[in-house]
Design a protein around this motif. Structure first.
Motif, PDB file in Angstrom:
ATOM      1  N   VAL A  50      42.364   5.728 -28.401  1.00 54.15           N
ATOM      2  CA  VAL A  50      43.187   5.191 -29.478  1.00 54.15           C
ATOM      3  C   VAL A  50      44.381   6.111 -29.664  1.00 54.15           C
ATOM      4  O   VAL A  50      44.269   7.327 -29.571  1.00 54.15           O
ATOM      5  CB  VAL A  50      42.383   5.043 -30.791  1.00 54.15           C
ATOM      6  N   ARG A  96      48.957   5.987 -30.991  1.00 56.63           N
ATOM      7  CA  ARG A  96      49.951   5.460 -31.931  1.00 56.63           C
ATOM      8  C   ARG A  96      51.129   4.889 -31.158  1.00 56.63           C
ATOM      9  O   ARG A  96      51.639   5.493 -30.229  1.00 56.63           O
ATOM     10  CB  ARG A  96      50.429   6.585 -32.859  1.00 56.63           C
ATOM     11  N   GLN A 123      48.395   1.582 -34.855  1.00 60.52           N
ATOM     12  CA  GLN A 123      47.322   2.060 -33.989  1.00 60.52           C
ATOM     13  C   GLN A 123      47.175   1.129 -32.793  1.00 60.52           C
ATOM     14  O   GLN A 123      47.341  -0.080 -32.901  1.00 60.52           O
ATOM     15  CB  GLN A 123      46.015   2.093 -34.788  1.00 60.52           C
ATOM     16  N   PRO A 183      38.159   8.559 -34.339  1.00 59.93           N
ATOM     17  CA  PRO A 183      38.898   7.391 -34.839  1.00 59.93           C
ATOM     18  C   PRO A 183      38.091   6.103 -34.910  1.00 59.93           C
ATOM     19  O   PRO A 183      38.210   5.348 -35.870  1.00 59.93           O
ATOM     20  CB  PRO A 183      40.043   7.248 -33.830  1.00 59.93           C
ATOM     21  N   THR A 230      39.579   6.597 -38.847  1.00 57.70           N
ATOM     22  CA  THR A 230      40.806   6.649 -38.038  1.00 57.70           C
ATOM     23  C   THR A 230      41.924   7.436 -38.722  1.00 57.70           C
ATOM     24  O   THR A 230      42.088   7.354 -39.945  1.00 57.70           O
ATOM     25  CB  THR A 230      41.306   5.235 -37.706  1.00 57.70           C
ATOM     26  N   TYR A 284      45.074   6.819 -37.989  1.00 62.49           N
ATOM     27  CA  TYR A 284      46.284   6.007 -37.857  1.00 62.49           C
ATOM     28  C   TYR A 284      46.377   4.877 -38.886  1.00 62.49           C
ATOM     29  O   TYR A 284      47.401   4.211 -38.977  1.00 62.49           O
ATOM     30  CB  TYR A 284      46.354   5.416 -36.449  1.00 62.49           C
TER      31      TYR A 284
END
Length: 221
Positions: free
Chosen positions: A62, A64, A70, A138, A161, A163
């Motif tokens: 995961v 950005r 995300q 995450p 997470t 994000y």
């Protein structure tokens, strides 16, 4: 020290620039160090990123996107993209920081690469003599693969997470209740505020990968 020695590469598995991470790194390296960024997904538009969506049986990462969202990534689809970006980046820098705590043994490089997972693992081995290691990750679906990465420790994991809005305080509290002696925020996306939240929730020592790796890079430079 020559100018090239003062240029460091930052390679993310998502899209660059990582405006959520590089200011932390820059603050530790100092203003006389130039950071040059690249990302495995830099070539994709928001719509095209579906091409690297997770597939059954593959490791899911995961990261950005440039727009702040995300993104979930299939490791096998990511690797050739990451290798191409690394090959270009290392022509212009003296050392590269990998902005991911995952495992990348197949990447080939002509310049030194600082891998957060190796630095994290060695650091925890150095400072933690006994007890359970708590990791905050995450995604819940990453739990099995990330626990395997910490094979030298008795590991317990909770997901929150970095994000999107999530309960890092609650995750840290649950790790404490489950017997954790130390917590690692096991993703580069976690920031200094997440670390404060983890400490608040647990009262335990908490290791933040982005600042740890940046300090190693500063020593190297």
């Amino acid at each position: 020290m020559g100018e090239n020695k003062k240029t460091i590469g930052v390679l993310t598995i998502g899209q660059s620039p990582r405006v959520d991470v590089t200011p932390s790194v820059q603050g530790i390296l100092g203003d006389d160090v130039l950071i040059q960024e690249a990302g495995g997904l830099d070539r994709f538009t928001d719509d095209e990123v579906e091409q690297v969506a997770p597939i059954p049986g593959d490791t899911t990462y995961v990261s950005r996107m440039r727009n702040g969202k995300q993104v979930k990534i299939s490791k096998s689809k990511l690797m050739p993209l990451l290798q191409e970006e690394l090959a270009q980046l290392e022509r212009e820098v003296s050392v590269v920081i990998m902005l991911c705590t995952g495992d990348f043994p197949d990447l080939k490089s002509t310049k030194p690469i600082l891998y957060p997972d190796k630095i994290l693992n060695s650091t925890v081995q150095a400072v933690m003599s006994q007890g359970k290691l708590g990791i905050i990750i995450p995604l819940a679906e990453q739990k099995d693969s990330l626990i395997k990465k910490w094979k030298h420790f008795e590991v317990i994991a909770e997901a929150a997470t970095p994000y999107e809005e999530s309960d890092v305080i609650g995750a840290a509290k649950r790790l404490k209740e489950r017997g954790a002696a130390m917590i690692v925020l096991d993703c580069i996306g976690y920031n200094e505020q997440h670390k404060e939240e983890a400490i608040k929730g647990s009262g335990l020592p908490v290791i933040l990968p982005r600042t740890l790796v940046a300090r190693i890079a500063a020593e190297y430079l």
